[in-house]
Design a protein around this motif. Structure first.
Motif, PDB file in Angstrom:
ATOM      1  N   THR A  77      31.391 -30.699  66.231  1.00  0.00           N
ATOM      2  CA  THR A  77      31.340 -30.199  67.606  1.00  0.00           C
ATOM      3  C   THR A  77      30.838 -31.298  68.543  1.00  0.00           C
ATOM      4  O   THR A  77      31.381 -31.476  69.638  1.00  0.00           O
ATOM      5  CB  THR A  77      30.412 -28.961  67.683  1.00  0.00           C
ATOM      6  N   LYS A  78      29.823 -32.040  68.105  1.00  0.00           N
ATOM      7  CA  LYS A  78      29.310 -33.145  68.921  1.00  0.00           C
ATOM      8  C   LYS A  78      30.398 -34.189  69.146  1.00  0.00           C
ATOM      9  O   LYS A  78      30.560 -34.701  70.263  1.00  0.00           O
ATOM     10  CB  LYS A  78      28.100 -33.797  68.242  1.00  0.00           C
ATOM     11  N   GLU A  79      31.141 -34.517  68.064  1.00  0.00           N
ATOM     12  CA  GLU A  79      32.229 -35.496  68.193  1.00  0.00           C
ATOM     13  C   GLU A  79      33.284 -34.987  69.178  1.00  0.00           C
ATOM     14  O   GLU A  79      33.770 -35.742  70.026  1.00  0.00           O
ATOM     15  CB  GLU A  79      32.879 -35.753  66.830  1.00  0.00           C
ATOM     16  N   ILE A 156      38.315 -27.967  76.593  1.00  0.00           N
ATOM     17  CA  ILE A 156      36.963 -27.447  76.873  1.00  0.00           C
ATOM     18  C   ILE A 156      36.896 -25.967  76.506  1.00  0.00           C
ATOM     19  O   ILE A 156      35.931 -25.520  75.880  1.00  0.00           O
ATOM     20  CB  ILE A 156      36.587 -27.679  78.358  1.00  0.00           C
ATOM     21  N   ALA A 157      37.926 -25.215  76.839  1.00  0.00           N
ATOM     22  CA  ALA A 157      37.941 -23.784  76.492  1.00  0.00           C
ATOM     23  C   ALA A 157      37.926 -23.617  74.973  1.00  0.00           C
ATOM     24  O   ALA A 157      37.176 -22.789  74.437  1.00  0.00           O
ATOM     25  CB  ALA A 157      39.177 -23.110  77.092  1.00  0.00           C
ATOM     26  N   LYS A 158      38.729 -24.425  74.270  1.00  0.00           N
ATOM     27  CA  LYS A 158      38.761 -24.359  72.810  1.00  0.00           C
ATOM     28  C   LYS A 158      37.395 -24.730  72.239  1.00  0.00           C
ATOM     29  O   LYS A 158      36.902 -24.078  71.328  1.00  0.00           O
ATOM     30  CB  LYS A 158      39.836 -25.303  72.273  1.00  0.00           C
ATOM     31  N   PHE A 159      36.777 -25.762  72.782  1.00  0.00           N
ATOM     32  CA  PHE A 159      35.462 -26.189  72.330  1.00  0.00           C
ATOM     33  C   PHE A 159      34.443 -25.061  72.528  1.00  0.00           C
ATOM     34  O   PHE A 159      33.624 -24.795  71.661  1.00  0.00           O
ATOM     35  CB  PHE A 159      35.041 -27.441  73.100  1.00  0.00           C
ATOM     36  N   GLU A 161      35.028 -21.883  72.568  1.00  0.00           N
ATOM     37  CA  GLU A 161      35.289 -20.848  71.552  1.00  0.00           C
ATOM     38  C   GLU A 161      34.705 -21.268  70.207  1.00  0.00           C
ATOM     39  O   GLU A 161      34.074 -20.470  69.525  1.00  0.00           O
ATOM     40  CB  GLU A 161      36.803 -20.637  71.399  1.00  0.00           C
ATOM     41  N   GLU A 162      34.904 -22.538  69.832  1.00  0.00           N
ATOM     42  CA  GLU A 162      34.362 -23.027  68.557  1.00  0.00           C
ATOM     43  C   GLU A 162      32.846 -22.991  68.576  1.00  0.00           C
ATOM     44  O   GLU A 162      32.218 -22.625  67.588  1.00  0.00           O
ATOM     45  CB  GLU A 162      34.849 -24.450  68.282  1.00  0.00           C
TER      46      GLU A 162
END
Length: 166
Positions: A77-79, A156-159, A161-162
């Motif tokens: 997630t950080k990457e 950004i939206a996908k991130f 959600e993750e």
């Protein structure tokens, strides 16, 4: 007769002593049985404690594996966040470049208007053509920036959600 009575008395004493010894042996045997039963209970308790410790160790190892998975997902997630930031910065830079190109095209159009009065019609037409090409390039740059901004928004939206899922 005296001797027989003495012998009987001795045998009786020996029998009583033997009975007393047997009583002592029986008592010791009972105590040994109790000690064995107590040791068996302690052994069963130790077995149960060992099994519990093994199960807790297995659970701890599983928990450690879960923590490792979560840490890996957090690192990913950080990457992804860093990559998204880089893409967003690149999109901003492209937007600024497109804005600059648009300003230049507007300046060229304004200059063309000025030149129209001073320069011959052929030169003015050439300036108009140049201004039109610059406007088209600016329009293409703006389209690319718009596309990159859209992709960045999706990423950004996908991130998010993750991140919510994690």
């Amino acid at each position: 007769a005296n001797s027989a009575a003495e012998k009987a008395e001795i045998v009786l004493k020996e029998a009583e002593a033997s009975k007393s010894d047997a009583s002592v042996v029986q008592k010791e045997l009972d105590e040994a049985k109790e000690a064995v039963a107590k040791l068996k209970e302690e052994l069963d308790a130790a077995k149960a404690a060992a099994e519990k410790a093994v199960n807790e160790l297995k659970e701890a190892e599983a928990s450690k594996a879960d923590v490792s998975v979560v840490q890996k997902e957090l690192d990913e997630t950080k990457e992804a966040t860093t990559k998204l930031k880089e893409e967003l910065d690149a999109a901003k830079a492209a937007a600024e470049k497109a804005e600059t190109a648009l300003d230049e095209a507007q300046e060229a159009a304004a200059k063309f208007k000025e030149d129209l009065g001073v320069v011959s019609k052929a030169a003015a037409a050439e300036n108009a053509e140049t201004a039109l090409k610059e406007a088209e390039v600016a329009k293409e740059d703006a389209s690319v920036v718009q596309k990159e901004l859209g992709e960045a928004k999706e990423a950004i939206a996908k991130f998010k959600e993750e991140l919510d899922a994690a």
